[in-house]
Design a protein around this motif. Structure first.
Motif, PDB file in Angstrom:
ATOM      1  N   UNK A 239       0.836  -1.208   0.000  1.00 26.70           N
ATOM      2  CA  UNK A 239       0.000   0.000   0.000  1.00 26.70           C
ATOM      3  C   UNK A 239       0.866   1.252   0.000  1.00 26.70           C
ATOM      4  N   UNK A 240       1.876   1.257   0.859  1.00 29.23           N
ATOM      5  CA  UNK A 240       2.780   2.411   0.941  1.00 29.23           C
ATOM      6  C   UNK A 240       3.433   2.670  -0.412  1.00 29.23           C
ATOM      7  N   UNK A 241       3.830   1.601  -1.076  1.00 24.09           N
ATOM      8  CA  UNK A 241       4.526   1.696  -2.354  1.00 24.09           C
ATOM      9  C   UNK A 241       3.687   2.419  -3.403  1.00 24.09           C
ATOM     10  N   UNK A 242       2.449   2.005  -3.553  1.00 26.98           N
ATOM     11  CA  UNK A 242       1.617   2.554  -4.627  1.00 26.98           C
ATOM     12  C   UNK A 242       1.038   3.927  -4.292  1.00 26.98           C
ATOM     13  N   UNK A 243       0.740   4.170  -3.018  1.00 29.41           N
ATOM     14  CA  UNK A 243       0.077   5.421  -2.659  1.00 29.41           C
ATOM     15  C   UNK A 243       1.046   6.566  -2.362  1.00 29.41           C
ATOM     16  N   UNK A 244       2.248   6.220  -1.937  1.00 30.12           N
ATOM     17  CA  UNK A 244       3.173   7.269  -1.496  1.00 30.12           C
ATOM     18  C   UNK A 244       4.567   7.122  -2.084  1.00 30.12           C
ATOM     19  N   UNK A 245       5.182   5.951  -1.911  1.00 27.28           N
ATOM     20  CA  UNK A 245       6.579   5.771  -2.315  1.00 27.28           C
ATOM     21  C   UNK A 245       6.787   6.100  -3.796  1.00 27.28           C
ATOM     22  N   UNK A 246       6.022   5.483  -4.667  1.00 28.62           N
ATOM     23  CA  UNK A 246       6.201   5.699  -6.105  1.00 28.62           C
ATOM     24  C   UNK A 246       5.844   7.126  -6.514  1.00 28.62           C
ATOM     25  N   UNK A 247       4.673   7.644  -6.116  1.00 26.70           N
ATOM     26  CA  UNK A 247       4.376   9.023  -6.538  1.00 26.70           C
ATOM     27  C   UNK A 247       5.388  10.047  -6.026  1.00 26.70           C
ATOM     28  N   UNK A 248       5.736   9.975  -4.756  1.00 29.50           N
ATOM     29  CA  UNK A 248       6.697  10.943  -4.223  1.00 29.50           C
ATOM     30  C   UNK A 248       8.054  10.785  -4.889  1.00 29.50           C
ATOM     31  N   UNK A 249       8.496   9.547  -5.080  1.00 29.79           N
ATOM     32  CA  UNK A 249       9.801   9.329  -5.705  1.00 29.79           C
ATOM     33  C   UNK A 249       9.846   9.900  -7.109  1.00 29.79           C
ATOM     34  N   UNK A 250       8.858   9.577  -7.921  1.00 28.98           N
ATOM     35  CA  UNK A 250       8.889  10.012  -9.310  1.00 28.98           C
ATOM     36  C   UNK A 250       8.729  11.529  -9.443  1.00 28.98           C
ATOM     37  N   UNK A 251       7.930  12.122  -8.572  1.00 31.23           N
ATOM     38  CA  UNK A 251       7.720  13.571  -8.660  1.00 31.23           C
ATOM     39  C   UNK A 251       8.909  14.353  -8.089  1.00 31.23           C
ATOM     40  N   UNK A 252       9.482  13.882  -6.990  1.00 33.07           N
ATOM     41  CA  UNK A 252      10.613  14.611  -6.404  1.00 33.07           C
ATOM     42  C   UNK A 252      11.902  14.348  -7.160  1.00 33.07           C
TER      43      UNK A 252
END
Length: 404
Positions: A239-252
């Motif tokens: 859940x963390x991966x799809x909702x936060x880790x991936x979006x934050x990583x790719x955007x930052x």
């Protein structure tokens, strides 16, 4: 309470303004830019820049005010990453990786008092968090873990993992790591755990003598950690991966790469203006490549801003975040940002010609090019595209230009 006290309380309750964060980020960027060549040539941690990051109290800006932070949003953090990326790519990338881990804890800790305490300490002491998501034979497959969490009496846990990369691990005040939930769990059944420096030891496995991003000090370590079971985030890593880790990583990450591209384009612009001043206004041969760089930079900024706004709209809507179209969009943001950033820097290099190619020139773009070439390799673009091949077949092709 007098009017001055009321105004002060209202200011304290509000999130930081964009102007305030820009001023603080510029203070860091000034030092980071001054030390960038030394950091790159020695492949060393940008300690001077991070002394200023801590002095400007930028490490906890996203944390809620109730826990000692400033309540800044992802857009605020992305803009800081963009500014730092223009000054020193390694400084920007380290800052981005730290904030990704902060976001994971902040958005998925629930009412866990231990994790809340870690965020309080992070804000009060300006602690820098590192990330450990790759290990052993899995390489860049962050959705697979080899080392399991071992549980002991009294609610204690331990973990030993051979991490192929822990960027700036030796300089961090804590590490947030993935792990298999238990010894009998499958590799994809993962948890995320937050350890502070007193909880673990690092034994160096390999060094970091890379083409670019040399100041990230992305060495390999054996991580041996002990702690409390309360340091495990309560939600599954899936859940963390799809909702936060991936979006934050790719955007930052994308914001840092865009900063590199913007800096290279600015150097090309300065070169062309200077060349025209010394040739009675005649454009140098590489001028068309500057136009190309400016065009791809604008495309990159527009694409990244659109993705950022879309995530901000849906970041608290689990159903929207799980939708195939959103997951495809946010994943492709990484691919598109990395490819556009690299193309922009290459065009800027061609615009400056030999002056940009030289390492001893005021218009040198060599470091920018080496740093930005890391972007398609961090979570390899080919791996991403291969993983998206089948799901993409299920996506509808928009019938009109106005459809998202």
């Amino acid at each position: 309470m007098d009017l001055q006290s009321i105004a002060g309380a209202a200011k304290a309750a509000a999130p930081p303004t964009a102007a305030d964060l820009t001023t603080r980020a510029r203070a860091v960027a000034e030092v980071a830019a001054d030390r960038a060549l030394a950091v790159d040539s020695a492949s060393r941690f940008p300690s001077e820049a991070f002394d200023v990051v801590k002095a400007q109290r930028l490490l906890g800006i996203m944390v809620p005010k109730t826990l000692g932070g400033e309540g800044a949003g992802i857009g605020d953090v992305a803009d800081v990453c963009y500014q730092l990326g223009q000054a020193c790519a390694s400084t920007g990338m380290i800052y981005a990786m730290h904030q990704i881990k902060v976001a994971c804890i902040m958005r998925h800790m629930g009412a866990n008092a231990t994790l809340q305490g870690i965020l309080r300490r992070l804000c009060a002491e300006q602690l820098l968090l590192a990330s450990s998501t790759t290990e052993g034979q899995g390489g860049g497959n962050v959705r697979s873990s080899e080392a399991p969490i071992e549980r002991h009496e009294g609610g204690r846990i331990s973990l030993e993992r051979r991490a192929s990369v822990i960027s700036y691990g030796a300089y961090a005040d804590g590490v947030v790591t993935t792990a298999r939930r238990a010894a009998d769990a499958v590799a994809s059944d993962q948890v995320l755990v937050a350890f502070l420096k007193s909880d673990y030891t690092l034994t160096r496995l390999q060094g970091w003598n890379a083409l670019g991003m040399r100041g990230t000090c992305s060495e390999g370590y054996t991580l041996k950690a002990t702690g409390s079971a309360e340091q495990i985030l309560p939600e599954p890593y899936e859940i963390i991966h799809s909702r936060t880790m991936v979006p934050f990583a790719h955007l930052l990450w994308g914001s840092v790469w865009t900063g590199i591209a913007a800096s290279a384009t600015e150097r090309a612009q300065s070169f062309i203006r200077n060349a025209m001043r010394h040739s009675n206004g005649q454009l140098p041969p590489g001028a068309p490549q500057f136009t190309k760089a400016l065009g791809t930079l604008r495309t990159l900024r527009g694409m990244l801003t659109t993705s950022l706004h879309r995530y901000e709209q849906h970041m608290n809507n689990p159903q929207a975040l799980a939708a195939l179209d959103f997951q495809t969009m946010i994943t492709l943001t990484k691919v598109e940002a990395s490819e556009l950033a690299a193309a922009t820097v290459m065009s800027a290099m061609r615009a400056t010609g030999l002056s940009g190619y030289r390492n001893d020139s005021d218009y040198s773009i060599g470091r920018h090019l080496r740093d930005v070439l890391s972007s398609p390799i961090m979570i390899n673009n080919d791996r991403i595209l291969a993983n998206l091949a089948t799901p993409s077949l299920m996506s509808a092709i928009p019938a009109t230009l106005r459809e998202p």
